[in-house]
Structure formats: C-alpha cells, structure tokens
Scaffold this motif. Structure first.
Motif, PDB file in Angstrom:
ATOM      1  N   ALA A 190       0.827  -1.208   0.000  1.00  0.00           N
ATOM      2  CA  ALA A 190       0.000   0.000   0.000  1.00  0.00           C
ATOM      3  C   ALA A 190       0.864   1.261   0.000  1.00  0.00           C
ATOM      4  CB  ALA A 190      -0.937   0.001   1.203  1.00  0.00           C
ATOM      5  N   GLN A 191       2.087   1.145   0.526  1.00  0.00           N
ATOM      6  CA  GLN A 191       2.966   2.315   0.608  1.00  0.00           C
ATOM      7  C   GLN A 191       3.785   2.531  -0.665  1.00  0.00           C
ATOM      8  OE1 GLN A 191       5.187   1.630   4.240  1.00  0.00           O
ATOM      9  NE2 GLN A 191       3.710   2.785   5.474  1.00  0.00           N
ATOM     10  N   LEU A 192       3.697   1.596  -1.605  1.00  0.00           N
ATOM     11  CA  LEU A 192       4.462   1.739  -2.853  1.00  0.00           C
ATOM     12  C   LEU A 192       3.810   2.774  -3.772  1.00  0.00           C
ATOM     13  CD1 LEU A 192       5.222  -1.950  -3.947  1.00  0.00           C
ATOM     14  CD2 LEU A 192       6.863  -0.288  -3.050  1.00  0.00           C
ATOM     15  N   PRO A 193       4.624   3.468  -4.565  1.00  0.00           N
ATOM     16  CA  PRO A 193       4.037   4.294  -5.628  1.00  0.00           C
ATOM     17  C   PRO A 193       3.200   3.414  -6.567  1.00  0.00           C
ATOM     18  CG  PRO A 193       6.386   4.751  -5.366  1.00  0.00           C
ATOM     19  CD  PRO A 193       6.081   3.568  -4.504  1.00  0.00           C
ATOM     20  N   ALA A 194       2.119   3.966  -7.113  1.00  0.00           N
ATOM     21  CA  ALA A 194       1.198   3.198  -7.968  1.00  0.00           C
ATOM     22  C   ALA A 194       1.940   2.489  -9.102  1.00  0.00           C
ATOM     23  CB  ALA A 194       0.128   4.123  -8.534  1.00  0.00           C
ATOM     24  N   HIS A 195       2.964   3.147  -9.617  1.00  0.00           N
ATOM     25  CA  HIS A 195       3.764   2.606 -10.712  1.00  0.00           C
ATOM     26  C   HIS A 195       4.404   1.266 -10.325  1.00  0.00           C
ATOM     27  CE1 HIS A 195       6.625   2.507 -13.984  1.00  0.00           C
ATOM     28  NE2 HIS A 195       7.611   2.420 -13.118  1.00  0.00           N
ATOM     29  N   PHE A 199       3.533  -0.680  -7.712  1.00  0.00           N
ATOM     30  CA  PHE A 199       2.436  -1.608  -7.402  1.00  0.00           C
ATOM     31  C   PHE A 199       1.985  -2.303  -8.683  1.00  0.00           C
ATOM     32  CE2 PHE A 199      -1.731  -3.164  -6.451  1.00  0.00           C
ATOM     33  CZ  PHE A 199      -1.847  -3.271  -5.078  1.00  0.00           C
ATOM     34  N   ASN A 200       1.824  -1.512  -9.713  1.00  0.00           N
ATOM     35  CA  ASN A 200       1.356  -2.011 -10.995  1.00  0.00           C
ATOM     36  C   ASN A 200       2.335  -3.020 -11.611  1.00  0.00           C
ATOM     37  OD1 ASN A 200      -0.419  -2.101 -13.179  1.00  0.00           O
ATOM     38  ND2 ASN A 200       0.825  -0.605 -14.300  1.00  0.00           N
ATOM     39  N   ILE A 201       3.609  -2.679 -11.599  1.00  0.00           N
ATOM     40  CA  ILE A 201       4.630  -3.585 -12.157  1.00  0.00           C
ATOM     41  C   ILE A 201       4.666  -4.900 -11.385  1.00  0.00           C
ATOM     42  CG2 ILE A 201       7.148  -3.920 -12.298  1.00  0.00           C
ATOM     43  CD1 ILE A 201       7.373  -1.102 -13.353  1.00  0.00           C
ATOM     44  N   LEU A 202       4.581  -4.812 -10.050  1.00  0.00           N
ATOM     45  CA  LEU A 202       4.663  -6.028  -9.230  1.00  0.00           C
ATOM     46  C   LEU A 202       3.402  -6.890  -9.344  1.00  0.00           C
ATOM     47  CD1 LEU A 202       6.424  -4.663  -6.016  1.00  0.00           C
ATOM     48  CD2 LEU A 202       7.418  -6.035  -7.859  1.00  0.00           C
ATOM     49  N   SER A 203       2.314  -6.306  -9.815  1.00  0.00           N
ATOM     50  CA  SER A 203       1.101  -7.107  -9.986  1.00  0.00           C
ATOM     51  C   SER A 203       1.079  -7.775 -11.365  1.00  0.00           C
ATOM     52  CB  SER A 203      -0.149  -6.253  -9.788  1.00  0.00           C
ATOM     53  OG  SER A 203      -0.262  -5.314 -10.835  1.00  0.00           O
ATOM     54  N   LYS A 204       1.990  -7.366 -12.245  1.00  0.00           N
ATOM     55  CA  LYS A 204       2.052  -7.967 -13.588  1.00  0.00           C
ATOM     56  C   LYS A 204       3.239  -8.909 -13.741  1.00  0.00           C
ATOM     57  CE  LYS A 204      -0.149  -4.410 -16.443  1.00  0.00           C
ATOM     58  NZ  LYS A 204       0.201  -3.300 -17.365  1.00  0.00           N
ATOM     59  N   GLY A 205       4.407  -8.460 -13.288  1.00  0.00           N
ATOM     60  CA  GLY A 205       5.610  -9.266 -13.459  1.00  0.00           C
ATOM     61  C   GLY A 205       5.610 -10.437 -12.497  1.00  0.00           C
ATOM     62  N   GLN A 206       6.118 -11.553 -12.957  1.00  0.00           N
ATOM     63  CA  GLN A 206       6.120 -12.740 -12.115  1.00  0.00           C
ATOM     64  C   GLN A 206       7.535 -13.072 -11.643  1.00  0.00           C
ATOM     65  OE1 GLN A 206       3.673 -15.954 -13.032  1.00  0.00           O
ATOM     66  NE2 GLN A 206       1.967 -14.559 -13.334  1.00  0.00           N
ATOM     67  N   VAL A 207       7.610 -13.618 -10.450  1.00  0.00           N
ATOM     68  CA  VAL A 207       8.878 -14.092  -9.915  1.00  0.00           C
ATOM     69  C   VAL A 207       8.753 -15.597  -9.723  1.00  0.00           C
ATOM     70  CG1 VAL A 207      10.458 -13.993  -7.943  1.00  0.00           C
ATOM     71  CG2 VAL A 207       9.386 -11.899  -8.790  1.00  0.00           C
ATOM     72  N   ALA A 208       9.790 -16.331 -10.114  1.00  0.00           N
ATOM     73  CA  ALA A 208       9.753 -17.793  -9.995  1.00  0.00           C
ATOM     74  C   ALA A 208      10.413 -18.233  -8.691  1.00  0.00           C
ATOM     75  CB  ALA A 208      10.466 -18.421 -11.185  1.00  0.00           C
ATOM     76  N   VAL A 210       6.161  -5.620 -19.454  1.00  0.00           N
ATOM     77  CA  VAL A 210       6.868  -5.274 -18.221  1.00  0.00           C
ATOM     78  C   VAL A 210       8.373  -5.462 -18.443  1.00  0.00           C
ATOM     79  CG1 VAL A 210       7.226  -5.836 -15.791  1.00  0.00           C
ATOM     80  CG2 VAL A 210       4.923  -5.939 -16.755  1.00  0.00           C
ATOM     81  N   ASN A 211       9.108  -4.420 -18.183  1.00  0.00           N
ATOM     82  CA  ASN A 211      10.558  -4.451 -18.339  1.00  0.00           C
ATOM     83  C   ASN A 211      11.178  -5.185 -17.151  1.00  0.00           C
ATOM     84  OD1 ASN A 211      13.276  -3.304 -17.704  1.00  0.00           O
ATOM     85  ND2 ASN A 211      12.932  -2.313 -19.692  1.00  0.00           N
ATOM     86  N   LYS A 212      12.060  -6.161 -17.431  1.00  0.00           N
ATOM     87  CA  LYS A 212      12.615  -6.968 -16.340  1.00  0.00           C
ATOM     88  C   LYS A 212      13.425  -6.139 -15.353  1.00  0.00           C
ATOM     89  CE  LYS A 212      12.586 -11.489 -18.477  1.00  0.00           C
ATOM     90  NZ  LYS A 212      13.168 -12.815 -18.594  1.00  0.00           N
ATOM     91  N   ARG A 213      14.175  -5.173 -15.875  1.00  0.00           N
ATOM     92  CA  ARG A 213      14.945  -4.303 -14.991  1.00  0.00           C
ATOM     93  C   ARG A 213      14.030  -3.548 -14.034  1.00  0.00           C
ATOM     94  NH1 ARG A 213      20.402  -3.618 -16.769  1.00  0.00           N
ATOM     95  NH2 ARG A 213      20.329  -4.416 -18.879  1.00  0.00           N
ATOM     96  N   LYS A 214      12.918  -3.069 -14.578  1.00  0.00           N
ATOM     97  CA  LYS A 214      11.960  -2.330 -13.743  1.00  0.00           C
ATOM     98  C   LYS A 214      11.343  -3.249 -12.690  1.00  0.00           C
ATOM     99  CE  LYS A 214      10.700   1.373 -16.923  1.00  0.00           C
ATOM    100  NZ  LYS A 214       9.669   1.859 -17.861  1.00  0.00           N
ATOM    101  N   LEU A 215      11.109  -4.494 -13.087  1.00  0.00           N
ATOM    102  CA  LEU A 215      10.549  -5.460 -12.144  1.00  0.00           C
ATOM    103  C   LEU A 215      11.512  -5.670 -10.971  1.00  0.00           C
ATOM    104  CD1 LEU A 215       8.499  -7.608 -11.281  1.00  0.00           C
ATOM    105  CD2 LEU A 215       9.471  -9.171 -12.969  1.00  0.00           C
ATOM    106  N   VAL A 216      12.801  -5.853 -11.298  1.00  0.00           N
ATOM    107  CA  VAL A 216      13.806  -6.036 -10.244  1.00  0.00           C
ATOM    108  C   VAL A 216      13.857  -4.794  -9.350  1.00  0.00           C
ATOM    109  CG1 VAL A 216      16.280  -6.350  -9.782  1.00  0.00           C
ATOM    110  CG2 VAL A 216      15.180  -7.642 -11.622  1.00  0.00           C
ATOM    111  N   TYR A 217      13.782  -3.629  -9.962  1.00  0.00           N
ATOM    112  CA  TYR A 217      13.839  -2.373  -9.218  1.00  0.00           C
ATOM    113  C   TYR A 217      12.629  -2.235  -8.276  1.00  0.00           C
ATOM    114  CZ  TYR A 217      13.969   2.668  -8.394  1.00  0.00           C
ATOM    115  OH  TYR A 217      13.990   3.908  -7.810  1.00  0.00           O
TER     116      TYR A 217
END
Lengths: 350, 350
Positions: free
Chosen positions: A182-187, A189-198, A251-258
């Motif tokens: 909830a404390q994350l910027p919307a941007h 939050f959005n990336i983490l709800s799309k990108g997957q981690v194995a 979703v850009n992988k670098r952005k996902l890691v960030y």
C-alpha cells in the motif's frame, strides 16, 4: 422440473419433481436476499472484514485484543470467531497458555480444520541443533519471507507453537506485506502485480517450481480499512527465488527487479517490522499469503529454541470462518439457510 | 557479493561471499542452458507433453498402453515415468493386478507424493448401501462432474481403487472436457473462459463456496497435439453448482448459461463418453481438473460395489513428474543440475 414455487416468509420455496432420475421430489428453500446477490456481494455482506494494515507500533497497541487464551479458543465458539476475524483483519493473532506438549499444534489447527499435509509432514520442527547441515537449523538471522511459494497453492495459514525459547535472541519478525504494498508508488504496485517471480525447491526427490506475481490483485480492487489499495495476496520469498524472472512483454525486467527492491525495502523498514520473542506456551497463527516472517539470530550455546509448526489451506480456513460467523453472528440460523439436495460426505460419486 | 565467476564445461560457477550474514562463502552452479530460459520455456523444453484429447473410440484403442501393472508401477521408475506422462498426455491411466486390500490406495498415491487430506479424510469409500441417506450411496445414475470445485484449490489428481464390483451395471463414465472445450465454437469457448460459475457445499460444519471460470486459460494459448486450442483446466460440476452465476460486465448471463449448456451437451455426447466397468484389482488415476467422471446405475440387490478413493494435489504430482522425467530421460543427471545454498527440509525458517 419445478412443481410449485411459493414465497414463505423471507424465502422462496421450490418443489422439484423428477429432476434426478429415481428421486421423485425434493424441496429447495432459498432466502430472497440471496437471489439478488452474487457470491461476491454475499461474501462482502456476510463476511465483510476488510484487512487492517499495520506497522509495528500500531500492531503492538492492538496486542491485548489479538491475544487469546488457548482453552477458550478450543471450547468457546465466540472466541474461535474472534480468532478467525482477527486473522482476516490483521493477518496475525496469538494464543496464550497453550499446553507445552509436542502434539498440541495439531489441536490448534484441528479446531479450524484439516491440516495441510506437505512433504515436510503433518507438523514440523524448527529447532536449533549444533553442527547443523542447513541454515534453517543454525542460530543465524533469517530474513523476511513466506513459505512454500514454489507451489501453485501455498498454504494460507501458518501456525507456530513455541515449546522452548531460552536462548539469548531469537526474536520472531513479522511484517505486513499489505502495508508495504500500500505504501508503494502506484507505478511499482502495478509492475509487481504484472511481473512474475519464480520460486523453486529441488532436493531429495522433489522438484517444485512455480512463478507468481509478487502482488496478486483481483478483477476488482480490494482496499484496507483506510481505503488504500492492497493486494489479495503477496508472494515474496528471497530464499527460494529461482535464478530468473518472468515478465510479460509489457513489463521491463529491470523495472521489475527495481520495484521488487523497493517492496523489499518497505517491508524491512524497522517501523514496519514487528519484533516479538515467543515464550513457551505461546503460539502465533498468521496468514502466510500476507504476513512476512523471519527470525533474529540467537545464541545457541546456552539454552534451547524449539518451535513446532503446521499449515492450513485457505479453503479450510475460509470454510470454518464462514461457519463460525454464521453460528455466532446469525445465532445459529446460518448453516441451514441454503437447503439443498444432499449429496452426502463422499466427495466422489463415481 | 560475487567473488568469482567462471565458465566450467556447460555451467556458470559463481562463488559468493558474505551474502548471508554469518556464512562466509558458497558456490552456485547454473547450467548455461538455463540462463537463456524462463521457467515456462524450461517447462516446455523438459516436460513438453501436450495434452492429447480423446473421444471414447480413440481412448479405447489406446487402452493397451494406458494400463500398467501395479508392481511395476511401485518398483520401476521407468513405469512410474510412463504413468505420469500418460496422465499428462491423456488425463487418465489404469493400474492392474492391484492387491485387493483396503489401504493399498494410499500406496498408489504415496508412490507419487503426499496425499491431499480433505474433510472427507485421507481416503474415502464409494459404497452402495441399502436405505442410503444420500444419493452418493444409492445405486442411481450419477452424471459427469468433477470433485471439490467449491474449493479454490480442487485436487489435481483423483485415484479410485476398485475392491468390489459384482452388481449388474455400475460402469464408470469418463469424458475428456478438453475435447468438449476444443469442439465448442470460439464464441462459446470465449464466454466460458470469462464467465464464472459458483460451486458450494454447506453441511456438517463446513461451508465451502468458490466460483471458477468454466474454462481456465492462461495468458498464452495451450493447444492439444492436433493444434486445437484447449484450456489449462476445466471447472464443471452440476451437483454442486450454487444457485447463482457470476459474469463480469461484458458477459451476458443468459449467454453464459447457453454456452454452459452447449459444453454439457458436447461432454455428454455418447461418442465422447468412455464407459468402463472397473474390476476388483483395477485402479483408475485421472486428472480431476480435466476429466469428467460419473457412474451408471447398478442393481444393488445382488452383489456389492466398493471403490476406495483419494486425492493428490497438482503441486505434488508436478514435482514427482519432473523428478522421474529427469531421472529417466536425463538418466539421473537432472536432480543436481541446479545446485543452491541449502535451506533444508524445514519449510519454515522462523
């Protein structure tokens, strides 16, 4: 086929004939209220408990109402209701005056429902042993994480019963991942709800591998009591992260890691981490899809540390939660509100 | 932090220092092949078994290669591999020469992994009894369905071991729901993958309620060996359907009901239903997320009918399936291909 339809009190009564070969007639009683509800609105109506996100100080102030006596939990359905409501709201509750015997964690789980068996067994030990082969059995610090994310269906509830904790250190750590999200910027939050981690686990005849979005969101938004957007579930477990990410094309992988890094930072901020040293006879029950857990280092040379744990499936928790809600809040009328043709306790009708 | 990185044979070897407090150094060996793979492409590569959809005649012709000897299944990992591959391809296999004892179904499940416990118990009986209270225990016809869809996580695998079947009638019915889905017009397939159907079970202290799309599809298409689009899983169980549908705003409820009717019709077409009378000493293992099952009526006045069943989770099946694939197809090199810091067998590291 419907033989007759009547409105009786607040219910619609339908008499059926010949809809099941060999069974001549049976009756359905459906509350009118239900006819105008979808399962989701029904769920909101009857079980409407929004998550209350917390930081360490806030949870600490709630502790008096999140601690329950073991005997009352076992014997009083009003207390069971408070426990299941507490878990749904805060994601975590504690039991006190728990008998210090090895098998009592099964009673605690059994009060809610069938234990989730895994390859770790029905219950399992978290013990400090000397000359440990694995880091789990050392006295080292272990970072915040969730259990069994390398499965498609990680357990919804984790129970940890403290039998011994006489070493110096060894505080348990808990962080509300809904708060961090909830404390994350919307941007982010959005990336983490799309990108997957194995996540994976490959060892001793097992090879689990599964990828999840870090933040699971539904088709419609879920908000906490403050009206802030929170996910339905979180998937974060660095110790079992597989050496690759999965991101859909947009979703850009670098952005996902960030963004994952930002989430990690938020969840580990000292004010977000509730630190608590479990005492023998205490037990913590928490939502493994929401609450991150970890452990501080401890001195194993002197004393002992022994927790006994087990899991429950989300399905099992939700079922019992509904039933106690009905029996306590609706004073017993609940379980019979939907009367249907009985198909019995045999799951299979082959 | 990485201390050194080397390419040794087909692997990248990384030596780490100080990444885990208190542990000075450890080494990761990652196959180069894996670095260019996402978990999904890896899964396709190594476990690439497309579903083969079937109708009754087609499955019947495959029967010789879908029947396995119980002793070989228990003792020979090559046969275990053929069984798990068969389930992934056809959704259904049979065991023969199974000892006719009550607990052997646990051995059959245990060969794959931990049994899925439910409120029905670890195993359960499907028996004909006189003066039955429930339709499951009668001798009546029971239509095609799947089990436990009122849960968020229905079991992936169902095992039914036949102990007695001397009554007249009582043939088991199986239908490949992937086939029925593949035969639907694209329009209906689409509606059934969006609209949700709710299932419930409310009885004896349990209240399960969950809605699923009838056809579960992933972000990318899955096709059968003929290149026809099939879902990842199906959710169809009329006996437990709740008295309401759920459709997102862009799906018309009437159309959803209509498309569901077409799917039901397809799956029940005589040429799509494989009819088989299990003999004592036979056992069927099938994918409960794909194969619909049912039962023909039988004459219970003379003889006995007794099946003993249990479930396995998808996660458990998939793990064992990967391990036997690696040990048989990669001749043992598989399980050690990813070497990682060991976190031991304790699920929780709190």
């Amino acid at each position: 086929m419907a033989k007759s339809v009547k409105i009786v009190n607040e219910n619609m009564e339908i008499e059926w004939s010949d809809d099941i070969p060999g069974i001549q007639s049976h009756k359905s009683t459906i509350p009118l209220e239900q006819l105008s509800s979808s399962p989701n609105s029904l769920r909101r109506l009857r079980e409407g408990q929004k998550p209350i996100t917390w930081n360490s100080g806030y949870l600490n102030r709630q502790m008096p109402k999140l601690r329950f006596d073991y005997n009352q939990y076992i014997n009083d359905s009003e207390i069971l209701h408070q426990v299941t409501s507490g878990i749904r709201a805060w994601g975590i509750v504690f039991l006190t005056s728990v008998p210090e015997t090895e098998d009592v964690v099964e009673n605690i789980a059994g009060r809610i429902g069938t234990v989730r068996m895994t390859f770790y067994g029905k219950t399992w030990n978290v013990k400090s042993v000397h000359e440990a082969k694995n880091v789990a059995y050392t006295d080292r610090y272990l970072g915040l994480h969730q259990d069994l994310l390398y499965m498609e269906n990680p357990p919804g509830i984790q129970i940890l019963h403290c039998l011994k904790n006489s070493c110096k250190g060894g505080h348990s750590l808990f962080s509300d991942a809904f708060r961090a999200a909830a404390q994350l910027p919307a941007h982010d939050f959005n990336i983490l709800s799309k990108g997957q981690v194995a996540y994976h686990y490959q060892k001793d005849g097992e090879h689990f591998l599964h990828s999840h979005p870090v933040l699971e969101v539904g088709s419609s938004d879920q908000t906490d009591t403050g009206g802030v957007r929170v996910p339905l579930a979180v998937n974060y477990s660095p110790p079992f992260q597989a050496p690759f990410f999965m991101a859909p094309r947009d979703v850009n992988k670098r952005k996902l890691v960030y963004s994952l890094g930002k989430f990690a930072q938020k969840s580990e901020e000292p004010q977000n981490v509730f630190k608590y040293k479990l005492r023998p006879g205490e037990c913590v029950i928490f939502n493994n899809r929401r609450i991150l857990h970890g452990r501080e280092a401890f001195e194993s040379q002197k004393g002992e540390r022994w927790l006994k744990g087990c899991y429950l499936d989300t399905d099992v928790f939700t079922s019992r939660s509904r039933v106690v809600y009905d029996s306590v809040v609706n004073m017993g009328e609940g379980p019979n509100r939907i009367r249907r043709m009985s198909y019995g306790r045999s799951a299979s009708v082959l």
